[in-house]
Design an enzyme around this catalytic site. Sequence first.
Site, PDB file in Angstrom:
ATOM      1  N   LYS A  54     -57.433 -69.777 -61.489  1.00  0.00           N
ATOM      2  CA  LYS A  54     -58.783 -70.361 -61.465  1.00  0.00           C
ATOM      3  C   LYS A  54     -59.371 -70.374 -62.878  1.00  0.00           C
ATOM      4  O   LYS A  54     -60.004 -71.348 -63.291  1.00  0.00           O
ATOM      5  CB  LYS A  54     -59.682 -69.575 -60.491  1.00  0.00           C
ATOM      6  CG  LYS A  54     -59.282 -69.793 -59.032  1.00  0.00           C
ATOM      7  CD  LYS A  54     -59.964 -68.838 -58.072  1.00  0.00           C
ATOM      8  CE  LYS A  54     -59.386 -68.988 -56.665  1.00  0.00           C
ATOM      9  NZ  LYS A  54     -59.870 -67.977 -55.705  1.00  0.00           N
ATOM     10  N   GLN A  98     -63.251 -62.602 -55.497  1.00  0.00           N
ATOM     11  CA  GLN A  98     -61.881 -62.822 -55.029  1.00  0.00           C
ATOM     12  C   GLN A  98     -61.593 -61.925 -53.818  1.00  0.00           C
ATOM     13  O   GLN A  98     -61.807 -60.713 -53.860  1.00  0.00           O
ATOM     14  CB  GLN A  98     -60.884 -62.526 -56.171  1.00  0.00           C
ATOM     15  CG  GLN A  98     -59.447 -62.810 -55.816  1.00  0.00           C
ATOM     16  CD  GLN A  98     -59.187 -64.295 -55.486  1.00  0.00           C
ATOM     17  OE1 GLN A  98     -59.656 -65.177 -56.184  1.00  0.00           O
ATOM     18  NE2 GLN A  98     -58.446 -64.552 -54.414  1.00  0.00           N
ATOM     19  N   ASP A 121     -67.856 -70.777 -53.338  1.00  0.00           N
ATOM     20  CA  ASP A 121     -66.837 -70.744 -52.284  1.00  0.00           C
ATOM     21  C   ASP A 121     -67.404 -71.242 -50.951  1.00  0.00           C
ATOM     22  O   ASP A 121     -66.662 -71.412 -49.987  1.00  0.00           O
ATOM     23  CB  ASP A 121     -66.307 -69.314 -52.098  1.00  0.00           C
ATOM     24  CG  ASP A 121     -65.055 -69.044 -52.931  1.00  0.00           C
ATOM     25  OD1 ASP A 121     -64.279 -70.002 -53.137  1.00  0.00           O
ATOM     26  OD2 ASP A 121     -64.858 -67.893 -53.355  1.00  0.00           O
TER      27      ASP A 121
END
Length: 287
Positions: A54, A98, A121
Amino acid sequence: MTAQLIDGKQIAEHCRLQVQQQAVAMLQQTGVSPHLAAILCGDDPASQVYVRNKEKACAKAGLRSTLHRLPADVTQQQLQQLIAALNSNPDVHGILVQLPLPRHLDTVAILDAVTPLKDVDAFHPENVGLMLQGRPRFLPCTPAGVMRLLSASGIPTAGRHAVVIGRSDIVGKPMAALLLQKGADATVTVCHSRTPDIAALCRQADIVIAAVGIPNFVHGDWLKPDAVVIDVGINRLGDKLVGDVDFDAAVGHVAAITPVPGGVGPMTIAMLLENTLTAARLQTTRP
Ligand code: NAD
């Protein structure tokens, strides 16, 4: 007949270039450069790889990213303090935690702590609600990546029967919701671990989307000859990464299929880049 291979790498690259162009224009017009803050707790090897990918993607797209590494024994309070600091930092536009988090942490409380405007997200209940109502602020990255793969490959969803296997909050449920939205207009069946005879349901499907986490779960003979197969699964089998679909058995007779790796995975990251750009725009244009 051999299936059309849906090239996620190429489509993701196109998305990345568009983000890059828009980020340059944004910097010129507003002086703002989108900035993603990623939080990694502990040293899970797969999570380290995902976060590194990422970060690399951000750099390639001209977005800034900062990685906050915390030890595996970080406390809930310490992590929430970091999130609070990032929430109130005007130089940070997107926050990514994460997953999975170490088991002693309350994942739901942590994800709820991210301010919805920086929730790139799209896990926060406010963003999930907006997405369900068809007025999304951010789209969840993996399901949005699947929708983009379909549209970029010229595969219509309207009026088609989509079977989604898996009902997780990250993939299966939002995937079904996006396929159902006006504009996508699919008829959706969602299968899960308590669904009997998934093979029979798949045999009726125009589009099969597998997000189970079991290698070769979907057999070749579950798929209609004209089916489109999207394999979200990423499973380690020995030293190989494989999906949830028996690719070798399917590729010879379905209409189109995504490879693993190189299918949905790159699209998830591309959608994260788009969401980070959107987050920066939202925060730049708000009073
Ligand atoms: P998860 O474990 O949270 O959910 C798996 C789902 O599969 C559950 O809803 C469960 O009901 C269903 N399931 C489990 N066993 C089943 C069975 N025997 N029959 C039918 N259904 C069953 O996983 P997830 O986070 O949704 O991820 C699924 C897969 O997708 C994993 O392999 C994961 O690594 C991969 N993934 C890939 C990406 C990507 O970017 N390509 C992103 C997220 C997840």
